[in-house]
Structures are given as C-alpha cells and as structure tokens.
Design an enzyme around this catalytic site. Sequence first.
Site: not given
Lengths: 289, 257
Positions: A40, A249, A252, A274, A280
């Site tokens: 970080g 979606c 899909c 998606c 997808c």
Amino acid sequence: MPDTVQQNGHGEGAYNYAYLDEQTKRMIRRAILKAVAVPGYQVPFGGREMPLPYGWGTGGIQVTAAIIGRDDTLKVIDQGADDTTNAVSIRRFFARVAGVATTTRTEEATIIQTRHRVPETSLKDGQILVFQVPIPEPLRMLEPRETETRTLHALCEYGVMQVSLYESIARHGRIAKTYNYPVLVNGRYIMSPSPIPKFDNPKLDRNPALQLYGAGREKRIYAVPPYTSVKSLDFEDHPFEIERWTECCALCGSTESFLDEMIVDDTGKRRFICSDTDYCQERQDGQRR
Amino acid sequence: MTTPILSAKGVTKRFGGRVACRGVNFDLWPGEVLGIVGESGSGKTTLLNCLAGRLIPDEGHVAYETASAGTVDVHRLPEARRRLLARTEWGFVHQDAREGLRMGASAGANIGERLMAIGARHYGDIRRTASDWLTRVEIGLDRLDDRPAAYSGGMRQRLQIARNLVSNPRLVFMDEPTGGLDVSVQARLLDLLRGLVDSFHLSAVLVTHDLGVARLLTHRLMVMHGGDIVETGLTDQMLDDPQHAYTQMLVASILPV
C-alpha cells in the site's frame, strides 16, 4: 506484419526486449520489490516517456514491461473489455516488442494489465494483476500538498479520509462514492485502488494474485501482495456496500457480475450487459454447449 | 503540590539576525488563563507558535505536563507524538478562522474531524456530538451541514472553538480569537469563551493586542515589547498600576468610551 520480434526476441531493431532498456527495467523492479515489501505504500520511480499519452496507461505499461518474460501470457482489459482500442493497442504492443503470447481468457493469462476493472473470474496463485492508475494519492482531493500527504501516511493520520466519507453521508444519506473507493491495506496504509468500481473492492481482499499498481504521470508504484487484507473504509452504522442491479445480463443472464447500462434506441430503452467481456463470452459458450 | 501544566525556560527565537522573542520564562498553572499582550511585531505570535510546538525555538525549552505520561519536552517529542498531543490534549484557535477550519467540509465534519482522527467510526455518534457542540457555541442546528464558507466571521470563530474543544483538551492556545470581529460579536464570543474556560477548567495562553479582551479573560498578563517580556503580573493589578513605561503607554492608550 513480419514478426521479427518472435524470431530474435530483441524488439524492432533498435528496441530492447519489452521496449524499455535493461537499466530502466531494473530500476522499476526495485521499486516493485519495495512496494511489495510495504503493502500500500507509494514508491516513487523514474517514470519514462512511453509511446502513448499520459492517462492511457503509461504507468501500467511500464510495470508490465519490467516484469514480462518470454513465457508469459498477457491479457489486457479496459473497463472489463478485451476489444477496446486501448486494450487492443497495449496487447499488440507487447506482442510486438516482447514476443509474448496474448489471450483474452482470464485463467490462461499470467499477467493481466487492467484499466478500471478486476476480472470476474477468480484469480489464482502466480497470476499478476497490473493496474493503470491515474491518481495514486488517495488523499489528494482532500490535501493538495504532497509534503503533507506524505506526512499523513507516515504518521498514519487518516482522520481526513473519514471526514470525506462523513461529508458524503451528510449530503447524500449514504456513502455515495462508487469508484476509486479508499481502502486500508494490511491495516496500515490507505490506498487508492485506481478507478475500479467499488463492486471490485472485495475482490482485492486476500486475493491469491499479486496486484501491482503503476501511475505513469505521477511516477508512483504500489502493490498488494497475495493474500493481503484490503479493507474498504466505512462507518459502523453505514457499512461498506457494493452496487446491486435488479436486472441480469442481457447476453449471459449473470446476476453476479458488474453490469454496464447501455441505451439502445432513441426512446431511452436500455439493456444491461456484463462489463467483463471474457466472463460473459465464457458463460454464453457454456450455455450453447 | 501541583506542577505547572506548561513551563517555558529561556525561549528564544530568531529569524536571521532579527530576534522575535528573547529569553522568555514562565509557568502556566492548571486552570489558569495567561494573556500575552503587546503591539504588532512584538513577537507574541512567534512565542505562541514556539509554545505550541509549531515553531522550534533557537534556545530554551518548553515542558508540558501530560494527562497521563508525565512531563514531556514539547520540542524533543517525536513528530507523531507531538501531533497527537496537538489534536487530543491541546487546541489552537487561529486569528483567521480559515487557517483553523477545513473550509471545504461541513460544520459537522469540522467538529467531528478530531473524533474521527482518534478512531471514532460511528456516524450517528459523531453527528450527535457535533450537534451538541454546535448548540454549545450558539450556532443553530440547521447550520450543521453548511460549509464554514457560508458562515459569518463570528460564527466561523465559534465553530473553530467547537472544533478544538470537542476532544476535551486541557490546554488551549489562542491567537487573537476576537481579532477582526465587530464589538457586539466580540462581546458574545468573549462571554462564550469565559463560560467554556470556566466549565471545562481549561488552561489557556491567549495572545491579544486588546487590553479589554485581556481584562475580561485572563488571570495573569505578560507584556511583550520588541521580543522581550517587559512586565508580568496579575491582570487587574497590572492594568490599574502599570510599572514599565511601555505598559503605562499601552494602558493609557485604551480609548475611553
């Protein structure tokens, strides 16, 4: 295009393998090692001019260039999609200067360079996720002085970040930040996860893959090593939540992925699909079989 | 026997060849309000900044008696400890409220910042405390979500005081808290300050050029002139019977109403 790269492995004539010269790659690798050692923490590095403009992924491309080898398989995504200009160009760039195999399939890739998304498919041990970062400093919008933000990180003084979340609740009744949502890495540094939607934040936590973040304009590299805790900031009475959709979606039928809203005609009719094109497609292929 | 909460020994600060304050010694006792008066450029603010650890003096040292960890040398503390002290046990009220406030954040966030900095993570509680303090400094609760930019000068100053006192500090540094306010607003602010100092048993160091403010708020006075402390004593005594020529001049120049 005659692929001289794959034959001699040494770029196009004058170019070194993977575009950057060896000393530069060495310097970037050292920065990466430091970044991995201090999860970080933003490590400054000597960013180079790259053959694309700032904001198009110069940071990510330098990190990828420093870690890529002949055996790697590269996937590049932009907003989840493999077929946008930026993704196609960067993928072709590395195919040309590093002679690596490229793929659009998440599970086949060893290095995934990404802008704005984490793939829906779970990542595995040994994979590396490279993020393109526009503004690495999470406190930048709250504290414009670089000397002061560094002090705040050094002394772990993060009250001001919480102030921004307080403001959001006071104004909107909830934490309205939806992307670039600040996280606490390994219980120590507050980090900007680059502009991924907050939907992806939980995927950063204890992810088996190594996450590297490169900011080209600001010349900073930071990292989250595999299996490191990444906690999204929140309040006890306003806990962190991810986006949800009432639709699924349209292609899909997934109800678990991040959906893009598309307006499809002049009457404002809309569809949700998606944002992760590979995920997808895999699902659609599976359904067809 | 009580120990002084703040003790300065030989504090000297130079800016190049110019001496801003020279060899300042004093003790501040718990619950006491000490005034530093003098004309512009006499080194009052520099001294205050040295005391609060915002400037490092060239000579001398400042000792502070902490709530639980004994006496510490303010300038020898690691920066992290000093900043922690500054936002928990101390307060600093600036003359210009814009320096002391986060102008881009709402009043509630301004008051809550110290709480969040020391680990408060419950929005409802923070907001309750902020409302409570806003009432205490006589600002309407409907202004809780307004930014200080939408506040008047007097309200900003009161907000700044609330923001400082929310962490229950023991020692407050004030740099001309009433400067730039009109007299009626000044009077209200002074009233408020006097009440708060009293009810929280605060110790305070107050810098002002206004002897009227000093008379109302402070127990003891130090008069600065050209970087030196020329006279110290109880406020009432000094204003009634100034000894040093400069103090006499200062007292004589109060405008009679």
